[in-house]
Design a protein around this motif. Structure first.
Motif, mmCIF file in Angstrom:
data_model
loop_
_atom_site.group_PDB
_atom_site.id
_atom_site.type_symbol
_atom_site.label_atom_id
_atom_site.label_comp_id
_atom_site.label_asym_id
_atom_site.label_seq_id
_atom_site.Cartn_x
_atom_site.Cartn_y
_atom_site.Cartn_z
ATOM 1 N N LEU A 105 -4.277 4.805 -0.602
ATOM 2 C CA LEU A 105 -5.118 4.978 -1.787
ATOM 3 C C LEU A 105 -4.626 4.200 -3.004
ATOM 4 N N GLU A 106 -3.367 3.791 -2.978
ATOM 5 C CA GLU A 106 -2.794 3.077 -4.120
ATOM 6 C C GLU A 106 -2.063 1.829 -3.643
ATOM 7 N N PHE A 114 0.827 -1.193 0.000
ATOM 8 C CA PHE A 114 0.000 0.000 0.000
ATOM 9 C C PHE A 114 0.868 1.252 0.000
ATOM 10 N N TRP A 165 -1.821 0.664 -8.845
ATOM 11 C CA TRP A 165 -3.266 0.448 -8.910
ATOM 12 C C TRP A 165 -3.989 1.383 -7.958
ATOM 13 N N ASP A 166 -5.203 1.759 -8.333
ATOM 14 C CA ASP A 166 -6.098 2.460 -7.422
ATOM 15 C C ASP A 166 -6.640 1.413 -6.448
ATOM 16 N N ALA A 167 -6.402 1.599 -5.151
ATOM 17 C CA ALA A 167 -6.797 0.597 -4.153
ATOM 18 C C ALA A 167 -8.315 0.490 -3.990
ATOM 19 N N CYS A 168 -9.041 1.536 -4.334
ATOM 20 C CA CYS A 168 -10.496 1.521 -4.175
ATOM 21 C C CYS A 168 -11.214 0.929 -5.379
ATOM 22 N N THR A 169 -10.760 1.295 -6.580
ATOM 23 C CA THR A 169 -11.469 0.878 -7.798
ATOM 24 C C THR A 169 -10.807 -0.288 -8.519
#
Length: 127
Positions: A14-15, A9, A28-32
């Motif tokens: 967030l990523e 992370f 990577w986007d951690a949420c999407t």
């Protein structure tokens, strides 16, 4: 689908950065789950990828006997840490972000200045 050897992370959560068999690190986007950037330039599989404490840089460790320093935002390679004679398996930033440490299958751990990308110390072989 290739093997992924490492995931970490970003400091803000967030990523995520991954290191994989396909010779790339990916952001990577951690949420999407959206792929944001690809870090290319190594000539072997990547074993480790980590963020700096402020999230602005990424270090990668590779089977090509090197580690690389990258800009998180641009995916530009900022420098290559060369000196190991075998696979670099792990990398880490110092708390202040001024140095890196690498460990290798060659039996050494090396401390690096990130300002110059030069090795400043070799910790030799664990027996």
């Amino acid at each position: 689908m290739g093997m992924v050897f490492s995931a970490a992370f970003s400091p803000d959560g967030l990523e995520v950065v991954t290191a994989a068999f396909d010779q790339t690190a990916k952001l990577w986007d951690a949420c999407t789950g959206e792929l944001l950037r690809v870090f290319e330039g190594h000539s072997g599989m990547l074993f480790s990828a980590v963020f700096s404490r402020d999230g602005s840089r990424i270090l990668t460790a590779c089977a090509d006997n090197t580690a690389k320093l990258w800009s998180t935002r641009s995916a530009e390679c900022l420098g290559t840490l060369e000196g190991h004679s075998q696979t670099v398996s792990l990398v880490a930033f110092s708390p202040d972000g001024e140095q890196a440490v690498t460990s290798s299958n060659d039996g050494t751990t090396r401390v690096w200045s990130l300002a110059t990308c030069r090795c400043t110390r070799i910790l030799d072989q664990h027996d």
